[in-house]
Design a protein around this motif. Structure first.
Motif, short mmCIF file in Angstrom:
data_model
loop_
_atom_site.label_atom_id
_atom_site.label_comp_id
_atom_site.label_asym_id
_atom_site.label_seq_id
_atom_site.Cartn_x
_atom_site.Cartn_y
_atom_site.Cartn_z
N ILE A 523 0.85 -1.21 0.00
CA ILE A 523 0.00 0.00 0.00
C ILE A 523 0.87 1.24 0.00
O ILE A 523 0.58 2.22 -0.70
CB ILE A 523 -0.95 -0.03 1.21
CG1 ILE A 523 -1.98 -1.14 1.05
CG2 ILE A 523 -1.64 1.32 1.39
CD1 ILE A 523 -2.85 -1.37 2.27
N VAL A 524 1.96 1.21 0.76
CA VAL A 524 2.89 2.36 0.79
C VAL A 524 3.40 2.66 -0.62
O VAL A 524 3.38 3.82 -1.06
CB VAL A 524 4.07 2.06 1.75
CG1 VAL A 524 5.22 3.05 1.50
CG2 VAL A 524 3.62 2.13 3.19
N ARG A 525 3.87 1.64 -1.30
CA ARG A 525 4.40 1.86 -2.66
C ARG A 525 3.33 2.43 -3.58
O ARG A 525 3.59 3.38 -4.34
CB ARG A 525 4.95 0.57 -3.24
CG ARG A 525 5.55 0.74 -4.64
CD ARG A 525 6.12 -0.54 -5.20
NE ARG A 525 5.09 -1.55 -5.39
CZ ARG A 525 5.33 -2.74 -5.93
NH1 ARG A 525 6.57 -3.08 -6.28
NH2 ARG A 525 4.36 -3.62 -6.08
N SER A 526 2.13 1.88 -3.55
CA SER A 526 1.07 2.36 -4.43
C SER A 526 0.71 3.81 -4.13
O SER A 526 0.55 4.62 -5.05
CB SER A 526 -0.18 1.47 -4.26
OG SER A 526 0.10 0.15 -4.68
N LEU A 527 0.60 4.16 -2.85
CA LEU A 527 0.24 5.54 -2.49
C LEU A 527 1.35 6.52 -2.89
O LEU A 527 1.08 7.62 -3.37
CB LEU A 527 -0.05 5.64 -0.99
CG LEU A 527 -1.32 4.93 -0.51
CD1 LEU A 527 -1.43 5.02 1.02
CD2 LEU A 527 -2.56 5.54 -1.16
N VAL A 528 2.61 6.11 -2.67
CA VAL A 528 3.72 7.00 -3.04
C VAL A 528 3.75 7.20 -4.55
O VAL A 528 3.92 8.33 -5.04
CB VAL A 528 5.06 6.40 -2.54
CG1 VAL A 528 6.24 7.16 -3.15
CG2 VAL A 528 5.13 6.46 -1.02
N GLU A 529 3.56 6.13 -5.32
CA GLU A 529 3.57 6.26 -6.79
C GLU A 529 2.39 7.09 -7.27
O GLU A 529 2.50 7.79 -8.29
CB GLU A 529 3.55 4.87 -7.41
CG GLU A 529 4.88 4.11 -7.22
CD GLU A 529 4.83 2.70 -7.77
OE1 GLU A 529 3.72 2.25 -8.15
OE2 GLU A 529 5.89 2.05 -7.83
N MET A 530 1.25 7.03 -6.59
CA MET A 530 0.11 7.87 -6.95
C MET A 530 0.41 9.34 -6.71
O MET A 530 -0.22 10.22 -7.31
CB MET A 530 -1.13 7.45 -6.16
CG MET A 530 -1.70 6.10 -6.56
SD MET A 530 -3.13 5.61 -5.58
CE MET A 530 -4.37 6.78 -6.18
N HIS A 531 1.40 9.64 -5.85
CA HIS A 531 1.86 11.02 -5.61
C HIS A 531 3.07 11.36 -6.49
O HIS A 531 3.76 12.35 -6.22
CB HIS A 531 2.22 11.20 -4.14
CG HIS A 531 1.04 11.35 -3.23
ND1 HIS A 531 0.33 10.26 -2.76
CD2 HIS A 531 0.42 12.45 -2.72
CE1 HIS A 531 -0.65 10.68 -1.98
NE2 HIS A 531 -0.63 12.00 -1.94
N ALA A 532 3.32 10.54 -7.54
CA ALA A 532 4.44 10.75 -8.46
C ALA A 532 5.78 10.63 -7.77
O ALA A 532 6.77 11.26 -8.16
CB ALA A 532 4.33 12.11 -9.14
N GLY A 533 5.82 9.82 -6.71
CA GLY A 533 7.06 9.64 -5.97
C GLY A 533 7.60 8.24 -6.11
O GLY A 533 7.10 7.41 -6.89
N GLU A 534 8.64 7.95 -5.34
CA GLU A 534 9.28 6.64 -5.35
C GLU A 534 9.58 6.23 -3.92
O GLU A 534 9.81 7.09 -3.05
CB GLU A 534 10.59 6.66 -6.15
CG GLU A 534 10.40 6.94 -7.63
CD GLU A 534 11.73 6.96 -8.38
OE1 GLU A 534 12.78 6.88 -7.70
OE2 GLU A 534 11.71 7.07 -9.61
N VAL A 535 9.60 4.93 -3.68
CA VAL A 535 9.97 4.40 -2.37
C VAL A 535 10.92 3.24 -2.59
O VAL A 535 10.77 2.46 -3.54
CB VAL A 535 8.72 3.95 -1.57
CG1 VAL A 535 7.97 2.85 -2.30
CG2 VAL A 535 9.10 3.52 -0.17
N SER A 536 11.90 3.12 -1.72
CA SER A 536 12.88 2.04 -1.83
C SER A 536 13.25 1.54 -0.45
O SER A 536 13.10 2.26 0.55
CB SER A 536 14.14 2.52 -2.58
OG SER A 536 14.70 3.64 -1.92
N ALA A 537 13.72 0.30 -0.39
CA ALA A 537 14.13 -0.31 0.86
C ALA A 537 15.60 -0.68 0.79
O ALA A 537 16.08 -1.12 -0.25
CB ALA A 537 13.29 -1.56 1.14
#
Length: 565
Positions: A523-537
């Motif tokens: 869910i974190v990844r999907s929400l971040v991508e919906m904000h035109a962002g990126e998330v990484s671990a």
């Protein structure tokens, strides 16, 4: 009688002059005293040249001793003479003749003279040679075709074709240039070599760029030259005016395109020799056959490779589907367990409250447990609903220009009790000037809350979770959540944001028994991508902690101007 004999001799000479063979008459001792007209026409000699043993002058010196030996034996034994040997013509060229000589005897059986004919068998010899060459060519092509047809590895296939072409055409060196497609169109790749090391070609130019070599690679047909340096196209390619320094010393040249069944020019076979006049029509025929066989073999190798790729893809897809099915089954089992666990606690405490058998302190504990487990169940159900909305594209964002500091601080306040209960410290560091973004405040708070809950869950008692917020030099907001907890296995790290994926078979980040559905990070990844962002671990492995990094675009002046007032 003498007149009759003279008439008979005259008629015999007329007959001998009318036959297509060369003919002659010799005395019993071998002295030739008469030749027919065909003899003089072919040899370009005169009666004076040929008198007696003058015929030796038109024989091949290499074959003459054998002729004299056999002729001497016939003269000695009286046996007929038969032999094939070359005779020089008026043009200076030798042709092979079948020579037969028969003795003429008198009534007493004594040889009075010999009559000989020379029949031109060069045509037969040439035809036989041609047939032998054709048979050899077919046999060689058959062997090469068998080897090529049995090879499905492209590298080995082309090496086989290049080696066979070099050997059969008697080339000094050979090469196969493969057509490849680059960023700027067609280009040439040196694929295989024969007869010379690869280093010998390092300074050579690609054939497509040379006037005399290009036609073969472009599929315009076979080129054969006895001396390529005499070709009008030779030396016309700038900046060279001839053979560039470092190129192989090619004089004899032979090249053919390799074209697939569909007409695609796959590349070209090139052969060279430092000497002139090496390649013949037979060489050209051989190369034509090898090029055709190579094209078929390449098509087959490509088809085989494509089939193997499809089979591999189908196998991987099937394995992935089976794995996905296993994950789904595992998820459903875990979901059933995770939903029942808080519900069982609520029911248990509710029954105890209903029995009126609890003290006031226990009643307070029961109420707290019911509230806590209700919140857990509510969160689980909300995660399921959010994932459903994300998967069906029904999740909507309420966008506004927001100060991320407030979002982060609010999320920390929510998880503070959980952190305090575990003895985990949560520290926040915000750099000056940070930060506003265009986003949904509630959903971004959900992102931060999930990352913080995840970090606290996997950090042991007495551990530390650090939150860092800053603006990067590239105009991005960067949110970092780092802990010194259990870390993430390197094998599982690439899958940490996938739905239903968990380390060690649990719906967790790598430790079983800690609860959850394995949906939070997805869910974190999907929400971040919906904000035109990126998330990484990021993690160095088990026991080294983990760091999650979120980047979001900073709100622009236009975003601020358009924001609701």
């Amino acid at each position: 009688l003498e007149g009759v004999a003279e008439d008979a001799a005259s008629q015999f000479r007329q007959l001998a002059n009318s036959i297509p063979q060369l003919a002659w008459m010799a005395r019993s001792d071998g002295w030739i005293y008469w030749y027919n007209e065909r003899w003089y026409e072919y040899t370009g000699t005169t009666p004076a040249d040929m008198a007696g043993w003058g015929w030796k002058s038109v024989h091949d010196p290499a074959a003459l001793p054998g002729v004299i030996e056999l002729w001497s034996a016939s003269l000695s034994t009286g046996e007929p003479f038969e032999m094939e040997f070359p005779l020089r013509g008026a043009d200076g060229q030798f042709r092979v003749f079948l020579t037969r000589v028969a003795p003429f005897r008198d009534s007493s059986g004594e040889i009075v003279h010999w009559f000989g004919t020379n029949t031109d068998v060069q045509y037969r010899r040439d035809a036989e040679k041609s047939l032998r060459e054709q048979a050899a060519t077919l046999e060689a092509l058959n062997r090469t075709g068998t080897r090529l047809a049995a090879e499905l590895d492209l590298d080995r296939l082309l090496q086989t074709a290049t080696d066979a072409g070099t050997q059969l055409t008697r080339a000094q060196f050979g090469a196969f240039f493969y057509n490849t497609i680059g960023d700027e169109g067609e280009s040439d790749t040196l694929y295989t070599l024969s007869g010379v090391p690869r280093e010998a070609f390092e300074r050579c130019r690609m054939p497509r760029n040379i006037d005399v070599f290009g036609p073969a690679v472009r599929g315009e047909g076979i080129i054969r030259s006895d001396d390529i340096t005499k070709d009008p196209r030779y030396g016309t390619s700038a900046p060279y005016g001839g053979m560039p320094e470092g190129d192989l010393p090619v004089r004899s040249y032979l090249a053919a395109p390799v074209r697939s069944r569909s007409g695609e020019v796959l590349g070209g076979l090139f052969f060279g020799h430092a000497e002139t006049g090496v390649f013949t029509e037979q060489s050209e025929d051989l190369l034509r056959g090898i090029a055709a066989q190579s094209a078929i073999a390449i098509d087959n190798a490509r088809l085989y490779s494509q089939v193997q790729t499809l089979l591999r893809s189908e196998r991987e897809a099937r394995e992935e589907a089976e794995h996905g099915s296993q994950l789904k089954d595992q998820f459903l089992a875990t979901m059933s367990h995770e939903l029942r666990t808080p519900l069982n606690a609520v029911l248990g405490w509710a029954h105890m409250l209903d029995s009126n058998a609890l003290s006031d302190d226990k009643r307070r504990s029961a109420i707290d447990a019911i509230l806590r487990n209700t919140r857990i169940q509510s969160h689980l159900i909300e995660d399921l609903l959010d994932m459903s909305r994300i998967m069906t594209g029904r999740l909507r964002l309420e966008l506004d220009v927001i100060d991320v500091r407030g979002v982060v601080e609010a999320a920390i306040d929510i998880v503070r009790p959980m952190a305090d209960a575990k003895g985990v410290t949560v520290a926040l560091a915000i750099e000056d000037g940070c930060c506003t973004v265009k986003g949904d405040a509630n959903r971004l708070q959900q992102v931060v809350w999930n990352l913080l809950s995840n970090a606290i869950k996997f950090t042991p008692r007495g551990g530390h979770v650090g939150v860092h917020l800053r603006e990067t030099a590239t105009g991005q907001l960067e949110l970092s959540v780092a802990d010194n907890g259990t870390g993430i296995d390197a094998e599982f790290l690439p899958h940490v944001f996938e739905r239903f994926r968990q380390g060690d078979g649990a719906i967790t980040r790598g430790v079983s028994g800690l609860g959850g559905l394995g949906l939070g990070l997805s869910i974190v990844r999907s929400l971040v991508e919906m904000h035109a962002g990126e998330v990484s671990a990021h993690s160095d492995g088990a026991g080294t902690g983990a760091r999650f990094l979120v980047t979001l675009p900073i709100a622009t002046a236009e975003d601020t101007r358009d924001a609701p007032k």
